[in-house]
Design a protein around this motif. Structure first.
Motif, PDB file in Angstrom:
ATOM      1  N   ASN A 195       0.845  -1.200   0.000  1.00 17.45           N
ATOM      2  CA  ASN A 195       0.000   0.000   0.000  1.00 17.45           C
ATOM      3  C   ASN A 195       0.873   1.240   0.000  1.00 17.45           C
ATOM      4  OD1 ASN A 195       0.721   0.830   2.758  1.00 17.45           O
ATOM      5  ND2 ASN A 195      -0.542  -0.875   3.452  1.00 17.45           N
ATOM      6  N   ALA A 196       0.212   2.360  -0.286  1.00 17.38           N
ATOM      7  CA  ALA A 196       0.823   3.664  -0.100  1.00 17.38           C
ATOM      8  C   ALA A 196       0.328   4.176   1.244  1.00 17.38           C
ATOM      9  CB  ALA A 196       0.397   4.601  -1.219  1.00 17.38           C
ATOM     10  N   ALA A 197       1.211   4.803   2.017  1.00 17.68           N
ATOM     11  CA  ALA A 197       0.819   5.227   3.358  1.00 17.68           C
ATOM     12  C   ALA A 197       1.487   6.545   3.714  1.00 17.68           C
ATOM     13  CB  ALA A 197       1.216   4.143   4.373  1.00 17.68           C
ATOM     14  N   GLY A 198       0.899   7.212   4.697  1.00 21.22           N
ATOM     15  CA  GLY A 198       1.494   8.416   5.250  1.00 21.22           C
ATOM     16  C   GLY A 198       2.344   8.048   6.455  1.00 21.22           C
ATOM     17  N   PHE A 258      -8.540  12.432   4.094  1.00 22.43           N
ATOM     18  CA  PHE A 258      -7.309  12.198   4.849  1.00 22.43           C
ATOM     19  C   PHE A 258      -7.568  12.492   6.328  1.00 22.43           C
ATOM     20  CE2 PHE A 258      -5.442  12.687   0.583  1.00 22.43           C
ATOM     21  CZ  PHE A 258      -4.564  11.613   0.573  1.00 22.43           C
ATOM     22  N   GLU A 259      -6.613  12.128   7.155  1.00 25.42           N
ATOM     23  CA  GLU A 259      -6.731  12.352   8.585  1.00 25.42           C
ATOM     24  C   GLU A 259      -6.574  13.843   8.906  1.00 25.42           C
ATOM     25  OE1 GLU A 259      -4.318  10.313   7.166  1.00 25.42           O
ATOM     26  OE2 GLU A 259      -5.734   8.642   7.182  1.00 25.42           O
ATOM     27  N   THR A 260      -6.970  14.195  10.107  1.00 22.34           N
ATOM     28  CA  THR A 260      -6.686  15.544  10.619  1.00 22.34           C
ATOM     29  C   THR A 260      -5.351  15.508  11.369  1.00 22.34           C
ATOM     30  OG1 THR A 260      -7.755  15.106  12.722  1.00 22.34           O
ATOM     31  CG2 THR A 260      -9.165  15.996  10.955  1.00 22.34           C
ATOM     32  N   ALA A 317       2.721   4.409  10.641  1.00 20.33           N
ATOM     33  CA  ALA A 317       2.198   4.826   9.334  1.00 20.33           C
ATOM     34  C   ALA A 317       0.678   4.730   9.368  1.00 20.33           C
ATOM     35  CB  ALA A 317       2.761   3.944   8.227  1.00 20.33           C
ATOM     36  N   VAL A 318       0.044   5.523   8.514  1.00 20.11           N
ATOM     37  CA  VAL A 318      -1.418   5.496   8.433  1.00 20.11           C
ATOM     38  C   VAL A 318      -1.835   5.307   6.974  1.00 20.11           C
ATOM     39  CG1 VAL A 318      -1.817   6.934  10.471  1.00 20.11           C
ATOM     40  CG2 VAL A 318      -1.549   8.038   8.238  1.00 20.11           C
ATOM     41  N   GLY A 319      -2.975   4.626   6.808  1.00 24.06           N
ATOM     42  CA  GLY A 319      -3.449   4.409   5.448  1.00 24.06           C
ATOM     43  C   GLY A 319      -4.881   3.911   5.431  1.00 24.06           C
ATOM     44  N   MET A 320      -5.388   3.742   4.211  1.00 24.33           N
ATOM     45  CA  MET A 320      -6.818   3.476   4.018  1.00 24.33           C
ATOM     46  C   MET A 320      -7.095   2.074   3.478  1.00 24.33           C
ATOM     47  SD  MET A 320      -7.857   7.065   2.209  1.00 24.33           S
ATOM     48  CE  MET A 320      -7.099   8.634   2.725  1.00 24.33           C
ATOM     49  N   SER A 321      -6.157   1.164   3.611  1.00 24.69           N
ATOM     50  CA  SER A 321      -6.391  -0.176   3.021  1.00 24.69           C
ATOM     51  C   SER A 321      -5.724  -1.251   3.868  1.00 24.69           C
ATOM     52  CB  SER A 321      -5.812  -0.208   1.596  1.00 24.69           C
ATOM     53  OG  SER A 321      -4.400  -0.135   1.633  1.00 24.69           O
ATOM     54  N   ILE A 327       5.994   4.743   1.724  1.00 26.90           N
ATOM     55  CA  ILE A 327       5.640   6.036   2.322  1.00 26.90           C
ATOM     56  C   ILE A 327       5.635   7.109   1.232  1.00 26.90           C
ATOM     57  CG2 ILE A 327       6.322   7.784   4.025  1.00 26.90           C
ATOM     58  CD1 ILE A 327       5.340   5.070   5.225  1.00 26.90           C
ATOM     59  N   THR A 328       4.468   7.734   1.080  1.00 29.40           N
ATOM     60  CA  THR A 328       4.341   8.751   0.015  1.00 29.40           C
ATOM     61  C   THR A 328       4.357  10.167   0.571  1.00 29.40           C
ATOM     62  OG1 THR A 328       1.933   8.540   0.153  1.00 29.40           O
ATOM     63  CG2 THR A 328       3.055   7.241  -1.542  1.00 29.40           C
ATOM     64  N   ASN A 329       4.170  10.298   1.877  1.00 25.00           N
ATOM     65  CA  ASN A 329       4.073  11.650   2.456  1.00 25.00           C
ATOM     66  C   ASN A 329       4.203  11.572   3.968  1.00 25.00           C
ATOM     67  OD1 ASN A 329       1.198  10.415   1.944  1.00 25.00           O
ATOM     68  ND2 ASN A 329       0.953  11.783   3.695  1.00 25.00           N
ATOM     69  N   GLU A 359      -1.116  20.677   2.431  1.00 25.11           N
ATOM     70  CA  GLU A 359      -2.315  19.839   2.344  1.00 25.11           C
ATOM     71  C   GLU A 359      -1.961  18.549   1.618  1.00 25.11           C
ATOM     72  OE1 GLU A 359      -4.741  18.526   3.604  1.00 25.11           O
ATOM     73  OE2 GLU A 359      -6.117  20.227   3.620  1.00 25.11           O
ATOM     74  N   LEU A 360      -2.688  17.459   1.962  1.00 27.02           N
ATOM     75  CA  LEU A 360      -2.430  16.169   1.320  1.00 27.02           C
ATOM     76  C   LEU A 360      -3.339  16.004   0.109  1.00 27.02           C
ATOM     77  CD1 LEU A 360      -2.219  13.908   4.498  1.00 27.02           C
ATOM     78  CD2 LEU A 360      -0.437  15.268   3.426  1.00 27.02           C
ATOM     79  N   SER A 361      -2.910  15.152  -0.816  1.00 26.42           N
ATOM     80  CA  SER A 361      -3.755  14.891  -1.982  1.00 26.42           C
ATOM     81  C   SER A 361      -3.477  13.502  -2.530  1.00 26.42           C
ATOM     82  CB  SER A 361      -3.489  15.923  -3.079  1.00 26.42           C
ATOM     83  OG  SER A 361      -2.229  15.666  -3.679  1.00 26.42           O
ATOM     84  N   GLU A 393      -0.578  13.456  -4.925  1.00 33.30           N
ATOM     85  CA  GLU A 393       0.738  13.275  -4.306  1.00 33.30           C
ATOM     86  C   GLU A 393       1.008  11.784  -4.055  1.00 33.30           C
ATOM     87  OE1 GLU A 393       3.050  15.310  -0.578  1.00 33.30           O
ATOM     88  OE2 GLU A 393       1.085  14.488  -0.127  1.00 33.30           O
ATOM     89  N   THR A 394      -0.013  11.083  -3.562  1.00 36.86           N
ATOM     90  CA  THR A 394       0.143   9.645  -3.321  1.00 36.86           C
ATOM     91  C   THR A 394       0.573   8.950  -4.607  1.00 36.86           C
ATOM     92  OG1 THR A 394      -1.576   9.702  -1.620  1.00 36.86           O
ATOM     93  CG2 THR A 394      -1.045   7.548  -2.539  1.00 36.86           C
ATOM     94  N   LYS A 395      -0.152   9.226  -5.685  1.00 42.50           N
ATOM     95  CA  LYS A 395       0.142   8.552  -6.962  1.00 42.50           C
ATOM     96  C   LYS A 395       1.518   8.934  -7.510  1.00 42.50           C
ATOM     97  CE  LYS A 395      -3.573   9.765  -9.068  1.00 42.50           C
ATOM     98  NZ  LYS A 395      -4.472  10.017 -10.210  1.00 42.50           N
TER      99      LYS A 395
HETATM  100  N1  HPA Z   1      -3.163   8.999   5.057  1.00 45.03           N
HETATM  101  C1  HPA Z   1      -3.944   7.968   4.662  1.00 45.03           C
HETATM  102  N2  HPA Z   1      -3.704   7.250   3.590  1.00 45.03           N
HETATM  103  C2  HPA Z   1      -2.625   7.581   2.854  1.00 45.03           C
HETATM  104  C3  HPA Z   1      -1.782   8.633   3.199  1.00 45.03           C
HETATM  105  C4  HPA Z   1      -2.063   9.396   4.365  1.00 45.03           C
HETATM  106  O1  HPA Z   1      -1.352  10.351   4.747  1.00 45.03           O
HETATM  107  N3  HPA Z   1      -0.797   8.698   2.249  1.00 45.03           N
HETATM  108  C5  HPA Z   1      -1.077   7.680   1.371  1.00 45.03           C
HETATM  109  N4  HPA Z   1      -2.165   7.007   1.729  1.00 45.03           N
END
Ligand code: HPA
Length: 268
Positions: A107-110, A184-186, A200-204, A225-227, A236-238, A241-243
């Motif tokens: 996965n991609a994660a923060g 995204f998270e706060t 790390a945090v993520g949505m999957s 880790i993408t960010n 701000e996250l987007s 950016e993840t992609k």
């Molecule tokens: N939060 C949640 N999911 C993510 C993040 C993030 O910062 N970056 C990539 N996937």
């Protein structure tokens, strides 16, 4: 599931991979490294994810990777798409049905850790499910009480770690905390995640791990880790950016996986 299993067995034409992989956002490029690739769109397999998120292809690619038979899922279904945490269950049951015994999740994660920068890779050692949901809601049998004490297989982790060392790639290890998304998270949630012990945090991934353990599959999981997570940089996250960032760590991850498959991929 029977129809999907039969169709898949037919398409695989004798190939019987013990290992399946799920490729996360921006990580689907790994399928291009599969030799003698057999490509099957999810649309051809009942129960497999429909539609999808940008950055996800939605196909199964089976063949040889690092000298081993493998089947890769490029694209996954997420809880946030329809509020269904069990969205990946039919696909994972199908894979188990064709003889897959181990599942590699990416996965991609923060990152919650200021020292673990974008482009890093983190092997998941444990997770926190703080979503309030579970993919086994509604499962009527006592099999639903799945133990998760050793959700992430020790043998696979050891092999992955050795492969990273052999490839000279720095490997972080830590706890992945699942948030539902799609927002995204706060910053406050990220401070909480850090206090709770997340790295790390993520949505999957977490629902897939639970389903996989329910099905008796061994699990290895790794984040790219993408960010830095919300509130850590001021930006701000987007999803863009993840992609954009995922292929950077994704290249490292691919190198480690190749090494692992070549040298020491348990395969029974
Ligand atoms: N939060 C949640 N999911 C993510 C993040 C993030 O910062 N970056 C990539 N996937």
């Amino acid at each position: 599931m029977k129809e999907a299993i039969d169709r898949l067995v037919e398409q695989l034409d004798g190939l019987a991979p013990a290992t399946a992989m799920v490729l996360g956002s921006g990580l689907g490029g790994l399928v291009d490294e599969v030799e003698n690739a057999i490509r099957i769109p999810y649309a051809a397999l009942p129960g497999f994810p429909k539609g999808g998120v940008t950055g996800h292809a939605g196909e199964l690619v089976a063949g040889i990777f690092g000298g081993q038979p493998v089947i890769m899922m490029a694209g996954r279904a997420h809880y946030y798409e329809r509020g269904d945490a069990s969205a990946m269950r039919p696909a994972l049951e199908t894979l188990a049905g064709i003889g897959v015994t181990q599942l590699v999740l990416t996965n991609a994660a923060g990152s919650v850790d200021p020292e673990m920068l974008p482009g890093s890779i983190m092997m998941i050692e444990d997770h926190i499910n703080f979503s309030g949901t579970n993919p086994l809601f509604g499962e009527p049998t006592d099999r639903r009480f799945v133990g998760l004490t050793e959700a992430y297989d020790a043998r696979l982790r050891k092999s992955f770690e050795a492969a990273a060392a052999a490839a000279g790639i720095e490997l972080h290890k830590g706890v992945y905390m699942w948030f539902s998304g799609p927002s995204f998270e706060t910053p406050a949630e990220i401070r909480m995640a850090r206090m709770f012990g997340a790295n790390a945090v993520g949505m999957s991934t977490v629902p897939e791990v639970i389903i996989a353990r329910f099905l008796g599959l061994k699990v290895l999981a790794c984040s790219v880790i993408t960010n830095l997570a919300a509130g850590m940089t001021g930006a701000e996250l987007s999803h863009g950016e993840t992609k954009d960032m995922a292929p950077i760590g994704g290249g490292r991850l691919a190198t480690v996986f190749r090494k692992m498959f070549e040298k020491d991929m348990p395969n029974e």
